[in-house]
Design a protein around this motif. Structure first.
Motif, PDB file in Angstrom:
ATOM      1  N   ILE A  99       0.843  -1.202   0.000  1.00  0.00           N
ATOM      2  CA  ILE A  99       0.000   0.000   0.000  1.00  0.00           C
ATOM      3  C   ILE A  99       0.876   1.249   0.000  1.00  0.00           C
ATOM      4  O   ILE A  99       0.660   2.176  -0.783  1.00  0.00           O
ATOM      5  CB  ILE A  99      -0.947  -0.002   1.218  1.00  0.00           C
ATOM      6  CG1 ILE A  99      -1.993  -1.109   1.086  1.00  0.00           C
ATOM      7  CG2 ILE A  99      -1.616   1.357   1.396  1.00  0.00           C
ATOM      8  CD1 ILE A  99      -2.757  -1.390   2.373  1.00  0.00           C
ATOM      9  N   VAL A 100       1.884   1.273   0.862  1.00  0.00           N
ATOM     10  CA  VAL A 100       2.780   2.432   0.966  1.00  0.00           C
ATOM     11  C   VAL A 100       3.550   2.628  -0.342  1.00  0.00           C
ATOM     12  O   VAL A 100       3.690   3.755  -0.827  1.00  0.00           O
ATOM     13  CB  VAL A 100       3.738   2.269   2.174  1.00  0.00           C
ATOM     14  CG1 VAL A 100       4.822   3.324   2.172  1.00  0.00           C
ATOM     15  CG2 VAL A 100       2.953   2.299   3.475  1.00  0.00           C
ATOM     16  N   ARG A 101       4.035   1.537  -0.948  1.00  0.00           N
ATOM     17  CA  ARG A 101       4.756   1.628  -2.226  1.00  0.00           C
ATOM     18  C   ARG A 101       3.837   2.175  -3.328  1.00  0.00           C
ATOM     19  O   ARG A 101       4.238   3.009  -4.130  1.00  0.00           O
ATOM     20  CB  ARG A 101       5.288   0.260  -2.637  1.00  0.00           C
ATOM     21  CG  ARG A 101       6.715   0.020  -2.253  1.00  0.00           C
ATOM     22  CD  ARG A 101       7.286  -1.196  -2.962  1.00  0.00           C
ATOM     23  NE  ARG A 101       6.545  -2.423  -2.732  1.00  0.00           N
ATOM     24  CZ  ARG A 101       6.696  -3.230  -1.682  1.00  0.00           C
ATOM     25  NH1 ARG A 101       7.583  -2.930  -0.758  1.00  0.00           N
ATOM     26  NH2 ARG A 101       6.001  -4.318  -1.558  1.00  0.00           N
ATOM     27  N   GLU A 102       2.598   1.685  -3.350  1.00  0.00           N
ATOM     28  CA  GLU A 102       1.633   2.138  -4.357  1.00  0.00           C
ATOM     29  C   GLU A 102       1.390   3.638  -4.232  1.00  0.00           C
ATOM     30  O   GLU A 102       1.360   4.365  -5.221  1.00  0.00           O
ATOM     31  CB  GLU A 102       0.321   1.371  -4.185  1.00  0.00           C
ATOM     32  CG  GLU A 102      -0.782   1.791  -5.129  1.00  0.00           C
ATOM     33  CD  GLU A 102      -2.093   1.085  -4.826  1.00  0.00           C
ATOM     34  OE1 GLU A 102      -3.139   1.672  -5.153  1.00  0.00           O
ATOM     35  OE2 GLU A 102      -2.074  -0.015  -4.261  1.00  0.00           O
ATOM     36  N   PHE A 103       1.249   4.130  -3.013  1.00  0.00           N
ATOM     37  CA  PHE A 103       1.016   5.556  -2.797  1.00  0.00           C
ATOM     38  C   PHE A 103       2.233   6.373  -3.165  1.00  0.00           C
ATOM     39  O   PHE A 103       2.105   7.476  -3.681  1.00  0.00           O
ATOM     40  CB  PHE A 103       0.642   5.841  -1.349  1.00  0.00           C
ATOM     41  CG  PHE A 103      -0.697   5.278  -0.955  1.00  0.00           C
ATOM     42  CD1 PHE A 103      -1.677   5.024  -1.892  1.00  0.00           C
ATOM     43  CD2 PHE A 103      -0.965   5.004   0.359  1.00  0.00           C
ATOM     44  CE1 PHE A 103      -2.907   4.508  -1.524  1.00  0.00           C
ATOM     45  CE2 PHE A 103      -2.183   4.492   0.737  1.00  0.00           C
ATOM     46  CZ  PHE A 103      -3.158   4.246  -0.206  1.00  0.00           C
ATOM     47  N   GLY A 104       3.403   5.855  -2.876  1.00  0.00           N
ATOM     48  CA  GLY A 104       4.630   6.595  -3.161  1.00  0.00           C
ATOM     49  C   GLY A 104       4.848   6.829  -4.638  1.00  0.00           C
ATOM     50  O   GLY A 104       5.523   7.775  -5.030  1.00  0.00           O
ATOM     51  N   SER A 105       4.268   5.971  -5.480  1.00  0.00           N
ATOM     52  CA  SER A 105       4.501   6.082  -6.918  1.00  0.00           C
ATOM     53  C   SER A 105       3.490   6.975  -7.628  1.00  0.00           C
ATOM     54  O   SER A 105       3.656   7.280  -8.793  1.00  0.00           O
ATOM     55  CB  SER A 105       4.475   4.683  -7.545  1.00  0.00           C
ATOM     56  OG  SER A 105       3.185   4.110  -7.399  1.00  0.00           O
ATOM     57  N   GLN A 111      -1.806   9.304   2.104  1.00  0.00           N
ATOM     58  CA  GLN A 111      -0.698   8.896   2.965  1.00  0.00           C
ATOM     59  C   GLN A 111      -1.242   7.978   4.048  1.00  0.00           C
ATOM     60  O   GLN A 111      -2.345   8.210   4.558  1.00  0.00           O
ATOM     61  CB  GLN A 111      -0.053  10.107   3.620  1.00  0.00           C
ATOM     62  CG  GLN A 111       0.637  11.030   2.664  1.00  0.00           C
ATOM     63  CD  GLN A 111       1.275  12.202   3.402  1.00  0.00           C
ATOM     64  OE1 GLN A 111       1.161  12.353   4.603  1.00  0.00           O
ATOM     65  NE2 GLN A 111       1.953  13.053   2.665  1.00  0.00           N
ATOM     66  N   LEU A 112      -0.465   6.984   4.407  1.00  0.00           N
ATOM     67  CA  LEU A 112      -0.859   6.089   5.487  1.00  0.00           C
ATOM     68  C   LEU A 112      -0.997   6.909   6.767  1.00  0.00           C
ATOM     69  O   LEU A 112      -0.077   7.608   7.168  1.00  0.00           O
ATOM     70  CB  LEU A 112       0.188   4.990   5.670  1.00  0.00           C
ATOM     71  CG  LEU A 112      -0.099   3.933   6.730  1.00  0.00           C
ATOM     72  CD1 LEU A 112      -1.377   3.168   6.407  1.00  0.00           C
ATOM     73  CD2 LEU A 112       1.075   2.972   6.836  1.00  0.00           C
ATOM     74  N   ALA A 113      -2.182   6.854   7.388  1.00  0.00           N
ATOM     75  CA  ALA A 113      -2.458   7.714   8.538  1.00  0.00           C
ATOM     76  C   ALA A 113      -2.704   6.936   9.825  1.00  0.00           C
ATOM     77  O   ALA A 113      -2.245   7.358  10.884  1.00  0.00           O
ATOM     78  CB  ALA A 113      -3.664   8.601   8.247  1.00  0.00           C
ATOM     79  N   TRP A 114      -3.434   5.837   9.768  1.00  0.00           N
ATOM     80  CA  TRP A 114      -3.798   5.085  10.972  1.00  0.00           C
ATOM     81  C   TRP A 114      -3.874   3.607  10.673  1.00  0.00           C
ATOM     82  O   TRP A 114      -4.148   3.202   9.554  1.00  0.00           O
ATOM     83  CB  TRP A 114      -5.204   5.411  11.446  1.00  0.00           C
ATOM     84  CG  TRP A 114      -5.591   6.756  11.841  1.00  0.00           C
ATOM     85  CD1 TRP A 114      -4.801   7.841  12.091  1.00  0.00           C
ATOM     86  CD2 TRP A 114      -6.934   7.187  12.063  1.00  0.00           C
ATOM     87  NE1 TRP A 114      -5.570   8.912  12.450  1.00  0.00           N
ATOM     88  CE2 TRP A 114      -6.886   8.534  12.438  1.00  0.00           C
ATOM     89  CE3 TRP A 114      -8.169   6.573  11.988  1.00  0.00           C
ATOM     90  CZ2 TRP A 114      -8.034   9.264  12.729  1.00  0.00           C
ATOM     91  CZ3 TRP A 114      -9.298   7.303  12.273  1.00  0.00           C
ATOM     92  CH2 TRP A 114      -9.227   8.627  12.645  1.00  0.00           C
ATOM     93  N   PHE A 115      -3.693   2.843  11.738  1.00  0.00           N
ATOM     94  CA  PHE A 115      -4.088   1.438  11.755  1.00  0.00           C
ATOM     95  C   PHE A 115      -5.271   1.347  12.706  1.00  0.00           C
ATOM     96  O   PHE A 115      -5.267   1.957  13.769  1.00  0.00           O
ATOM     97  CB  PHE A 115      -2.975   0.539  12.314  1.00  0.00           C
ATOM     98  CG  PHE A 115      -1.933   0.150  11.315  1.00  0.00           C
ATOM     99  CD1 PHE A 115      -2.057  -1.022  10.595  1.00  0.00           C
ATOM    100  CD2 PHE A 115      -0.825   0.945  11.106  1.00  0.00           C
ATOM    101  CE1 PHE A 115      -1.096  -1.399   9.683  1.00  0.00           C
ATOM    102  CE2 PHE A 115       0.145   0.589  10.205  1.00  0.00           C
ATOM    103  CZ  PHE A 115       0.015  -0.594   9.486  1.00  0.00           C
ATOM    104  N   VAL A 116      -6.276   0.585  12.340  1.00  0.00           N
ATOM    105  CA  VAL A 116      -7.410   0.321  13.211  1.00  0.00           C
ATOM    106  C   VAL A 116      -7.518  -1.190  13.329  1.00  0.00           C
ATOM    107  O   VAL A 116      -7.783  -1.881  12.341  1.00  0.00           O
ATOM    108  CB  VAL A 116      -8.722   0.925  12.661  1.00  0.00           C
ATOM    109  CG1 VAL A 116      -9.867   0.654  13.618  1.00  0.00           C
ATOM    110  CG2 VAL A 116      -8.561   2.420  12.417  1.00  0.00           C
TER     111      VAL A 116
END
Length: 156
Positions: A99-105, A111-116
């Motif tokens: 998920i983070v890699r996908e957003f970075g591109s 942006q990753l903000a929280w874990f629930v």
């Protein structure tokens, strides 16, 4: 305004998943800058829940909510869900890294903000620390049960 991605991590119990998907839908309906990914730990012991979960997901899905079923993992027998949770830890980390890699591109992506975490998955909060975001626990119980828990803890 900055777009935010929330990652919900869920057990495969229908009651828990139903509540989580309803909250996720409410959140994205209230704020168009939110997107939510729900990671579902699939139960190796009850394959009958899979069609029910798929049906529930089909009725709740929106373009701001993404569902990822984590792979089935054979866990050693033991206490309740502890072996399943621990065996899923690397899959959860890999999914969030994706998920983070996908957003970075993609410019302008969330942006990753929280874990629930589901109430049974609070032991995974160290993963949120590794990604540098806060974690929250979602209790899928009703208000009466939560009130009862507070009453029991108060000793009255």
């Amino acid at each position: 305004m900055t777009k935010a991605e929330l990652v919900f991590i869920q057990v495969p119990a229908l009651g828990h998943l139903t509540s989580t998907l309803q909250v996720a839908k409410l959140l994205v309906d209230l704020n168009s800058n939110l997107s939510i990914t729900v990671l579902i730990i699939m139960s190796p012991s009850d394959p009958t829940t899979v069609p029910k979960i798929d049906s529930l997901i089909a009725t709740t899905i929106s373009h701001h909510i993404k569902i990822i079923n984590l792979p089935h993992v054979d866990a050693a027998p033991g206490r309740f869900m502890a072996p399943i949770i621990e065996s899923q830890r690397p899959h959860i980390k890999e999914a969030v890294n994706d998920i983070v890699r996908e957003f970075g591109s993609v410019p302008g992506s969330p942006q990753l903000a929280w874990f629930v975490f589901d109430m049974f998955l609070a032991s995974l909060n160290d993963l949120a620390n590794k990604f540098g975001v806060p974690s929250y626990v979602f209790y899928t119980s009703g208000a009466a049960f939560l009130g009862f828990q507070l009453f029991i803890q108060s000793g009255d």
